[in-house]
Scaffold this motif. Structure first.
Motif, PDB file in Angstrom:
ATOM      1  N   ALA A 188       1.024  -1.243  -0.147  1.00  0.00           N
ATOM      2  CA  ALA A 188       0.150   0.117   0.068  1.00  0.00           C
ATOM      3  C   ALA A 188       0.939   1.215   0.013  1.00  0.00           C
ATOM      4  O   ALA A 188       0.657   2.188  -0.786  1.00  0.00           O
ATOM      5  N   ALA A 189       1.943   1.162   0.695  1.00  0.00           N
ATOM      6  CA  ALA A 189       2.674   2.209   1.165  1.00  0.00           C
ATOM      7  C   ALA A 189       3.629   2.463  -0.401  1.00  0.00           C
ATOM      8  O   ALA A 189       3.804   3.707  -0.840  1.00  0.00           O
ATOM      9  N   LEU A 190       3.903   1.493  -1.073  1.00  0.00           N
ATOM     10  CA  LEU A 190       4.665   1.584  -2.281  1.00  0.00           C
ATOM     11  C   LEU A 190       3.630   2.182  -3.589  1.00  0.00           C
ATOM     12  O   LEU A 190       4.081   2.779  -4.331  1.00  0.00           O
ATOM     13  N   SER A 191       2.432   1.745  -3.474  1.00  0.00           N
ATOM     14  CA  SER A 191       1.582   2.238  -4.423  1.00  0.00           C
ATOM     15  C   SER A 191       1.226   3.501  -4.042  1.00  0.00           C
ATOM     16  O   SER A 191       1.067   4.437  -5.197  1.00  0.00           O
TER      17      SER A 191
ATOM     18  N   GLN B 184       3.409   5.758  -6.489  1.00  0.00           N
ATOM     19  CA  GLN B 184       3.176   5.442  -7.789  1.00  0.00           C
ATOM     20  C   GLN B 184       3.871   4.116  -8.390  1.00  0.00           C
ATOM     21  O   GLN B 184       4.042   3.981  -9.596  1.00  0.00           O
ATOM     22  N   HIS B 185       4.197   3.130  -7.458  1.00  0.00           N
ATOM     23  CA  HIS B 185       4.951   1.948  -8.082  1.00  0.00           C
ATOM     24  C   HIS B 185       3.571   1.280  -8.682  1.00  0.00           C
ATOM     25  O   HIS B 185       2.571   1.201  -8.105  1.00  0.00           O
ATOM     26  N   GLU B 186       3.806   0.484  -9.804  1.00  0.00           N
ATOM     27  CA  GLU B 186       2.760  -0.470 -10.408  1.00  0.00           C
ATOM     28  C   GLU B 186       3.005  -1.954  -9.931  1.00  0.00           C
ATOM     29  O   GLU B 186       4.095  -2.415 -10.044  1.00  0.00           O
TER      30      GLU B 186
ATOM     31  N   LEU C 166      -6.032 -18.661   0.821  1.00  0.00           N
ATOM     32  CA  LEU C 166      -6.976 -18.345   1.924  1.00  0.00           C
ATOM     33  C   LEU C 166      -6.876 -16.746   2.066  1.00  0.00           C
ATOM     34  O   LEU C 166      -7.932 -16.012   2.603  1.00  0.00           O
ATOM     35  N   ASN C 167      -5.800 -15.641   1.926  1.00  0.00           N
ATOM     36  CA  ASN C 167      -5.659 -14.551   2.146  1.00  0.00           C
ATOM     37  C   ASN C 167      -5.487 -13.255   1.222  1.00  0.00           C
ATOM     38  O   ASN C 167      -5.820 -12.420   1.292  1.00  0.00           O
ATOM     39  N   VAL C 168      -5.081 -14.023   0.113  1.00  0.00           N
ATOM     40  CA  VAL C 168      -4.655 -13.062  -1.315  1.00  0.00           C
ATOM     41  C   VAL C 168      -5.918 -12.926  -1.802  1.00  0.00           C
ATOM     42  O   VAL C 168      -6.515 -13.410  -2.485  1.00  0.00           O
ATOM     43  N   LYS C 169      -6.400 -11.352  -1.634  1.00  0.00           N
ATOM     44  CA  LYS C 169      -7.640 -10.954  -2.275  1.00  0.00           C
ATOM     45  C   LYS C 169      -7.359  -9.699  -3.087  1.00  0.00           C
ATOM     46  O   LYS C 169      -6.279  -9.035  -2.806  1.00  0.00           O
ATOM     47  N   ALA C 170      -8.244  -9.403  -3.883  1.00  0.00           N
ATOM     48  CA  ALA C 170      -8.233  -7.975  -4.903  1.00  0.00           C
ATOM     49  C   ALA C 170      -8.195  -6.750  -3.729  1.00  0.00           C
ATOM     50  O   ALA C 170      -8.667  -6.725  -2.939  1.00  0.00           O
ATOM     51  N   ALA C 171      -7.258  -5.837  -4.359  1.00  0.00           N
ATOM     52  CA  ALA C 171      -7.192  -4.602  -3.703  1.00  0.00           C
ATOM     53  C   ALA C 171      -7.171  -3.365  -4.507  1.00  0.00           C
ATOM     54  O   ALA C 171      -6.817  -3.728  -5.655  1.00  0.00           O
ATOM     55  N   GLU C 172      -7.509  -2.386  -4.455  1.00  0.00           N
ATOM     56  CA  GLU C 172      -7.524  -1.124  -5.154  1.00  0.00           C
ATOM     57  C   GLU C 172      -6.020  -0.653  -5.551  1.00  0.00           C
ATOM     58  O   GLU C 172      -5.797  -0.074  -6.551  1.00  0.00           O
ATOM     59  N   TYR C 173      -4.998  -1.151  -4.658  1.00  0.00           N
ATOM     60  CA  TYR C 173      -3.765  -0.411  -5.035  1.00  0.00           C
ATOM     61  C   TYR C 173      -2.844  -1.452  -5.694  1.00  0.00           C
ATOM     62  O   TYR C 173      -1.642  -1.327  -5.713  1.00  0.00           O
ATOM     63  N   TYR C 174      -3.362  -2.595  -6.135  1.00  0.00           N
ATOM     64  CA  TYR C 174      -2.493  -3.617  -7.015  1.00  0.00           C
ATOM     65  C   TYR C 174      -3.397  -4.396  -7.989  1.00  0.00           C
ATOM     66  O   TYR C 174      -4.590  -4.529  -7.784  1.00  0.00           O
ATOM     67  N   THR C 175      -2.767  -5.020  -9.018  1.00  0.00           N
ATOM     68  CA  THR C 175      -3.466  -5.801  -9.926  1.00  0.00           C
ATOM     69  C   THR C 175      -3.226  -7.386  -9.672  1.00  0.00           C
ATOM     70  O   THR C 175      -1.990  -7.703  -9.319  1.00  0.00           O
ATOM     71  N   LEU C 176      -4.407  -7.912  -9.434  1.00  0.00           N
ATOM     72  CA  LEU C 176      -4.300  -9.354  -8.821  1.00  0.00           C
ATOM     73  C   LEU C 176      -4.348 -10.342 -10.165  1.00  0.00           C
ATOM     74  O   LEU C 176      -5.469 -10.004 -10.858  1.00  0.00           O
ATOM     75  N   LYS C 177      -3.458 -10.993 -10.406  1.00  0.00           N
ATOM     76  CA  LYS C 177      -3.517 -12.150 -11.536  1.00  0.00           C
ATOM     77  C   LYS C 177      -3.591 -13.508 -10.781  1.00  0.00           C
ATOM     78  O   LYS C 177      -2.553 -13.819  -9.860  1.00  0.00           O
TER      79      LYS C 177
END
Length: 68
Positions: free
Chosen positions: A24-27, A30-32, A42-53
């Motif tokens: 979140a801090a890196l985002s 302006q880091h992509e 179990l824990n990795v979910k989508a978030a607005e500050y990264y792209t989840l593939k």
């Protein structure tokens, strides 16, 4: 400094939970950020500050929960 690109391949568990605040801090700087994770986790979910593939795995959420 200008932002760069960051590829993250997390594992389920405490390391991922701690890493989210760093991402979140890196985002904000302006880091992509692209997260690559199994579609069943179990824990990795989508978030607005990264792209989840996600990628397919031969495991159900119930089977994963039982092994954890």
């Amino acid at each position: 400094a200008t932002g760069g690109k960051l590829l993250v391949v997390p594992m389920d568990g405490s390391h991922w939970l701690s890493m989210r605040s760093v991402l979140a801090a890196l985002s904000q700087k302006q880091h992509e950020i692209i997260i690559v994770a199994p579609e069943v986790n179990l824990n990795v979910k989508a978030a607005e500050y990264y792209t989840l593939k996600t990628y397919p795995v031969p495991l159900t959420k119930e089977e994963l929960g039982a092994t954890m």
